[in-house]
Scaffold this active site. Structure first.
Site, PDB file in Angstrom:
ATOM      1  N   ASP A 188      45.494 -71.863 -12.416  1.00 58.36           N
ATOM      2  CA  ASP A 188      45.392 -72.062 -10.856  1.00 58.36           C
ATOM      3  C   ASP A 188      44.494 -70.864 -10.202  1.00 58.36           C
ATOM      4  OD1 ASP A 188      46.781 -69.664 -10.769  1.00 58.36           O
ATOM      5  OD2 ASP A 188      48.695 -70.532  -9.877  1.00 58.36           O
ATOM      6  N   CYS A 243      48.235 -68.613 -15.026  1.00 63.97           N
ATOM      7  CA  CYS A 243      48.384 -68.530 -13.601  1.00 63.97           C
ATOM      8  C   CYS A 243      48.690 -67.124 -13.153  1.00 63.97           C
ATOM      9  CB  CYS A 243      49.605 -69.423 -13.047  1.00 63.97           C
ATOM     10  SG  CYS A 243      51.380 -68.903 -13.687  1.00 63.97           S
ATOM     11  N   THR A 272      51.511 -65.198 -12.965  1.00 58.61           N
ATOM     12  CA  THR A 272      52.644 -64.413 -14.216  1.00 58.61           C
ATOM     13  C   THR A 272      52.403 -65.157 -15.294  1.00 58.61           C
ATOM     14  OG1 THR A 272      54.046 -66.213 -13.196  1.00 58.61           O
ATOM     15  CG2 THR A 272      54.079 -63.854 -12.049  1.00 58.61           C
ATOM     16  N   HIS A 293      55.884 -67.866 -36.095  1.00 65.37           N
ATOM     17  CA  HIS A 293      57.207 -68.289 -36.060  1.00 65.37           C
ATOM     18  C   HIS A 293      57.648 -69.335 -35.424  1.00 65.37           C
ATOM     19  CE1 HIS A 293      58.876 -64.233 -37.564  1.00 65.37           C
ATOM     20  NE2 HIS A 293      57.934 -64.629 -38.254  1.00 65.37           N
ATOM     21  N   HIS A 331      60.941 -70.951 -40.596  1.00 63.60           N
ATOM     22  CA  HIS A 331      60.558 -71.180 -39.309  1.00 63.60           C
ATOM     23  C   HIS A 331      60.297 -72.556 -38.875  1.00 63.60           C
ATOM     24  CE1 HIS A 331      60.597 -66.943 -39.333  1.00 63.60           C
ATOM     25  NE2 HIS A 331      59.501 -66.932 -40.198  1.00 63.60           N
TER      26      HIS A 331
END
Ligand code: RB5
Length: 149
Positions: free
Chosen positions: A12, A69, A71, A102, A137
């Site tokens: 963004d 973005c 965060t 993993h 995994h």
């Protein structure tokens, strides 16, 4: 790693400069950066950019995706709503390695207001240099995929 060397990049407005730095960085590493913007700094809506990048991955157009973005959280949430996407937010190198090894993550998300660009580039390197380990995994990733069915 796959023969597809295309990595979709999106963000963004909060992360345009970081996204361009990552594009240059991965290009120098031999990947093809598919930068789908936005290119201008007006306030925009991270869900649309997360979805657009995610669909480039699930369509097979791009092998992997890197989304940003403020965060890294909101755009990750949007991307993970697209079936077939496994995207983790990373603000450290170890986690970036682990989500590939993993969790077979096919997208990486970061927050431009959380990590600085030098660290973001290290995180990108860890993500791209790691390989999914499979085995136990793989069983767990299959369980994640089953949740989408
Ligand atoms: C935009 O201000 C901000 O909310 C966005 O970049 C992101 O941090 C959301 O998760």
């Amino acid at each position: 790693m796959t023969a597809n060397k295309r990595i979709v990049l999106s963000s963004d407005h909060a992360a345009i400069d970081m996204r361009r730095a990552i594009a240059d960085h991965i290009t120098a590493k031999g990947w093809e950066a598919v930068d789908i913007g936005p290119q201008t700094p007006e306030s925009t809506h991270y869900p649309a950019h997360g979805e657009a990048a995610a669909r480039r991955v699930t369509s097979g157009d791009c092998a992997l995706g890197i989304i940003l973005c403020g965060t890294g959280q909101g755009i990750m949430m949007a991307a993970n709503k697209v079936k077939g996407i496994r995207c983790g937010v990373c603000s450290d190198v170890f986690s970036a390695q682990m989500i590939r090894e993993h969790n077979d993550a096919n997208m990486l998300s970061m927050g431009a207001r959380v990590v600085d660009t030098p660290l973001a580039l290290e995180i990108v390197d860890a993500f791209l240099d790691a390989e999914f380990e499979g085995g136990r995994h793989g069983t767990r990733v299959d369980m994640i995929k089953a949740l989408e069915a």
